[in-house]
Write an enzyme that holds these catalytic residues in place. Structure first.
Site, PDB file in Angstrom:
ATOM      1  N   ARG A  73      14.072 -11.483 -59.075  1.00 17.53           N
ATOM      2  CA  ARG A  73      14.536 -10.172 -58.598  1.00 17.53           C
ATOM      3  C   ARG A  73      15.448  -9.547 -59.644  1.00 17.53           C
ATOM      4  O   ARG A  73      16.466 -10.136 -60.002  1.00 17.53           O
ATOM      5  CB  ARG A  73      15.273 -10.319 -57.256  1.00 17.53           C
ATOM      6  N   HIS A 118      20.888  -0.540 -57.836  1.00 19.86           N
ATOM      7  CA  HIS A 118      21.869  -1.584 -57.536  1.00 19.86           C
ATOM      8  C   HIS A 118      23.237  -1.097 -58.050  1.00 19.86           C
ATOM      9  O   HIS A 118      23.717  -1.556 -59.091  1.00 19.86           O
ATOM     10  CB  HIS A 118      21.444  -2.915 -58.181  1.00 19.86           C
ATOM     11  N   GLU A 163      22.102  -2.808 -50.729  1.00 20.28           N
ATOM     12  CA  GLU A 163      23.356  -2.780 -49.986  1.00 20.28           C
ATOM     13  C   GLU A 163      23.985  -1.392 -49.885  1.00 20.28           C
ATOM     14  O   GLU A 163      25.090  -1.173 -50.395  1.00 20.28           O
ATOM     15  CB  GLU A 163      24.355  -3.764 -50.613  1.00 20.28           C
ATOM     16  N   ASN A 303      20.542  -9.665 -47.518  1.00 21.76           N
ATOM     17  CA  ASN A 303      21.504 -10.345 -48.380  1.00 21.76           C
ATOM     18  C   ASN A 303      22.525 -11.018 -47.468  1.00 21.76           C
ATOM     19  O   ASN A 303      23.262 -10.336 -46.760  1.00 21.76           O
ATOM     20  CB  ASN A 303      22.237  -9.353 -49.290  1.00 21.76           C
ATOM     21  N   TYR A 305      25.700 -13.790 -47.115  1.00 21.74           N
ATOM     22  CA  TYR A 305      26.704 -14.608 -47.797  1.00 21.74           C
ATOM     23  C   TYR A 305      27.574 -15.432 -46.867  1.00 21.74           C
ATOM     24  O   TYR A 305      27.956 -16.548 -47.183  1.00 21.74           O
ATOM     25  CB  TYR A 305      27.610 -13.723 -48.680  1.00 21.74           C
ATOM     26  N   GLU A 371      19.354 -12.231 -51.210  1.00 24.39           N
ATOM     27  CA  GLU A 371      20.523 -12.801 -51.888  1.00 24.39           C
ATOM     28  C   GLU A 371      21.154 -13.865 -51.004  1.00 24.39           C
ATOM     29  O   GLU A 371      21.232 -13.704 -49.780  1.00 24.39           O
ATOM     30  CB  GLU A 371      21.602 -11.733 -52.185  1.00 24.39           C
TER      31      GLU A 371
HETATM   32  C1  PNW Z   1      26.513  -8.316 -53.452  1.00 25.70           C
HETATM   33  N1  PNW Z   1      32.297  -7.869 -50.599  1.00 25.70           N
HETATM   34  O1  PNW Z   1      27.587  -7.442 -53.372  1.00 25.70           O
HETATM   35  C2  PNW Z   1      25.708  -7.683 -54.556  1.00 25.70           C
HETATM   36  O2  PNW Z   1      24.412  -7.286 -54.179  1.00 25.70           O
HETATM   37  C3  PNW Z   1      25.724  -8.430 -55.838  1.00 25.70           C
HETATM   38  O3  PNW Z   1      25.533  -7.517 -56.888  1.00 25.70           O
HETATM   39  C4  PNW Z   1      27.011  -9.213 -55.977  1.00 25.70           C
HETATM   40  O4  PNW Z   1      27.139  -9.798 -57.238  1.00 25.70           O
HETATM   41  C5  PNW Z   1      27.021 -10.247 -54.861  1.00 25.70           C
HETATM   42  O5  PNW Z   1      26.913  -9.622 -53.589  1.00 25.70           O
HETATM   43  C6  PNW Z   1      28.244 -11.137 -54.853  1.00 25.70           C
HETATM   44  O6  PNW Z   1      29.395 -10.433 -54.536  1.00 25.70           O
HETATM   45  C7  PNW Z   1      28.741  -7.628 -52.677  1.00 25.70           C
HETATM   46  O7  PNW Z   1      33.377  -7.605 -51.195  1.00 25.70           O
HETATM   47  C8  PNW Z   1      29.921  -7.188 -53.260  1.00 25.70           C
HETATM   48  O8  PNW Z   1      32.282  -8.221 -49.394  1.00 25.70           O
HETATM   49  C9  PNW Z   1      31.104  -7.278 -52.588  1.00 25.70           C
HETATM   50  C10 PNW Z   1      31.089  -7.813 -51.307  1.00 25.70           C
HETATM   51  C11 PNW Z   1      29.906  -8.249 -50.715  1.00 25.70           C
HETATM   52  C12 PNW Z   1      28.736  -8.159 -51.409  1.00 25.70           C
END
Ligand code: PNW
Length: 467
Positions: A73, A118, A163, A303, A305, A371
């Protein structure tokens, strides 16, 4: 456990890895501008050079091959292709670069998944109002058509916008991402609206002009945490969880997958707060004269996390801001370990629950986890056992979602292939499966233990044990 054609991937984004910010006719983007202002990014760092992937693409390809990925990706830099954001001027060097990347991937039997946007709006468009302006959506549609036309003979998986929540909130409400606007309670809703319009226009363009010939699929990547009430039986916590979900995942998924409009909970919360403050509603409405936003995704791109427990509160009082509108506070469960950055609690089982929720709520779509990642800060640890465990555990949760919950999961993309420019955190936070030495002019790449382990997982399941 995994279907034969399951996508095993890793992701990157143009600004985070390419560098070459002025190379060969590229125009500036809002991230170039943002990073060059004082006090915006950790250590005044920037993506001027980053991983130098614009120069060193072959090195990235070696990493991709070493992992045995089936999919990669990447995102296209809008300003590298169209320096002023419009199709009036095409930068052929940019076209050549991405043509080579795509052709090399296909020659190695790796399928590209390409994100059009992005976070890196051409600065020229920011100068005309950026995503707050309705016209930006139309210009995005032109850019999207240009990309479908130029690369769509070979690219079969497209993400329009990555996002929109992060772009809208971090970029226009909190001001901690480019363009660094702090206009709480107003700009983010407008930006989110124009991004949804932009996405919908681009999907319709693909659908009517390119789909028959190119036979690809188009979606937008939505970030979402898994949310649970702080106290399972407490009504206020359950309501707060519903509100927060509506203001995050629902904000973008409801219009596209469920009703063509924002979640009712979101609209009524904003309207009620607006009335208290004596201002009109700040959440725009979709016009019947424009292409419908409902049904504009061929799959669900998620995505994921982390997870949160939720209770009411944590607004900014009577002030105008999104937090007051949504009136929901996020709590970290003390039993969840935090890795690297403070927001990233490690909760692999949250992904399984979220996948089941997506299946049930959005009519069982095909889902790609676009992601999933684990960060490292402080001293470099190439033997990153925890990250290796994280991916193993998370992939196990995906397997359970597939087998036990019958979620139609089509792929898993780790974030990220490389250590890279982690936005406001600069290079202080490392998400890669490969370490990149940013002190070395050659930007040497070294595989982490987690990269080796991910490669093992892929080789075990790829083409092997089909369902
Ligand atoms: C994503 N937060 O962004 C992005 O899609 C990526 O580019 C990035 O590197 C990755 O997550 C890791 O952070 C985020 O602050 C950026 O909660 C910030 C946040 C969450 C996702």
């Amino acid at each position: 456990m995994f279907p034969r054609d399951f996508a095993w991937g890793a992701g990157t984004a143009a600004y985070q890895i390419e560098g070459g910010w002025q190379a060969d006719g590229k125009g500036p983007s809002i991230w170039d501008t943002f990073c060059h202002e004082k006090g915006r990014v950790f250590g005044e760092q920037n993506g001027d050079e980053a991983c130098s992937s614009y120069e060193l693409w072959e090195k990235d390809l070696e990493c991709i091959q070493q992992l045995g990925l089936t999919h990669y990706r990447l995102s296209l830099s809008w300003a590298r292709l169209l320096p002023d954001g419009t199709t009036r001027h095409v930068n052929q060097k940019g076209v050549q670069y991405y043509n080579k990347v795509i052709d090399d991937l296909l020659a190695c039997s790796v399928s590209p998944m390409v994100t059009l946007y992005h976070f890196d709006l051409p600065q020229a468009l920011q100068d005309q109002g950026g995503w707050k302006s309705a016209a930006t959506a139309t210009l995005f549609d032109s850019y999207a058509k240009f990309c479908f036309q130029t690369f769509g003979d070979r690219v079969k998986l497209w993400i329009t916008i990555n996002e929109p929540y992060v772009c809208a909130k971090l970029g226009h409400e909190d001001g901690i991402h480019a363009p660094g606007l702090k206009e709480p309670g107003t700009a983010a809703y407008l930006v989110g609206h124009n991004m949804l319009r932009a996405h919908a226009m681009a999907w319709h363009s693909y659908n009517s002009r390119y789909r028959t010939q190119q036979e690809g699929a188009v979606s937008l990547a939505i970030n979402s945490d898994w949310l649970e009430p702080l106290h399972a039986g407490r009504t206020e916590d359950i309501d707060a969880t519903e509100r927060l979900l509506a203001f995050t995942l629902g904000w973008f998924a409801w219009p596209v997958f469920v009703t063509g409009d924002y979640p009712e909970v979101m609209r009524s919360a904003i309207d009620a707060q607006s009335e208290k403050l004596g201002c009109g509603s700040r959440l725009p409405s979709f016009s019947k004269d424009e292409p419908a936003v409902l049904g504009t995704a061929d799959f669900f791109a998620l995505n994921y996390y982390t997870s949160r427990k939720v209770k009411p509160g944590a607004g900014c009082g009577e002030m105008l801001c999104m937090k007051s509108d949504r009136d929901a506070g996020e709590v970290l469960d003390p039993s969840w370990p935090v890795c690297g950055v403070s927001w990233l609690a490690v909760v692999p089982h949250g992904l399984r629950k979220l996948l089941k929720y997506i299946k049930d709520t959005f009519n069982n779509p095909a889902v790609y986890v676009t992601e999933s990642g684990f960060s490292q800060v402080g001293p470099l640890q190439l033997h990153d056992v925890q990250r290796a465990e994280f991916h193993k555990d998370t992939i196990l949760e995906v397997a359970k979602a597939l087998q036990d919950d019958k979620v139609n999961v089509r792929g898993y993309f780790t974030w990220s292939l490389l250590d890279n420019f982690e936005w406001a955190d600069g290079f202080s936070v490392r998400f890669g499966l490969f370490h990149v030495d940013f002190t070395d002019a050659k930007r040497s790449r070294t595989v982490y233990q987690s990269g080796r382990e991910y490669a093992k997982i892929i080789s075990k399941y790829k083409c092997g044990q089909s369902r």
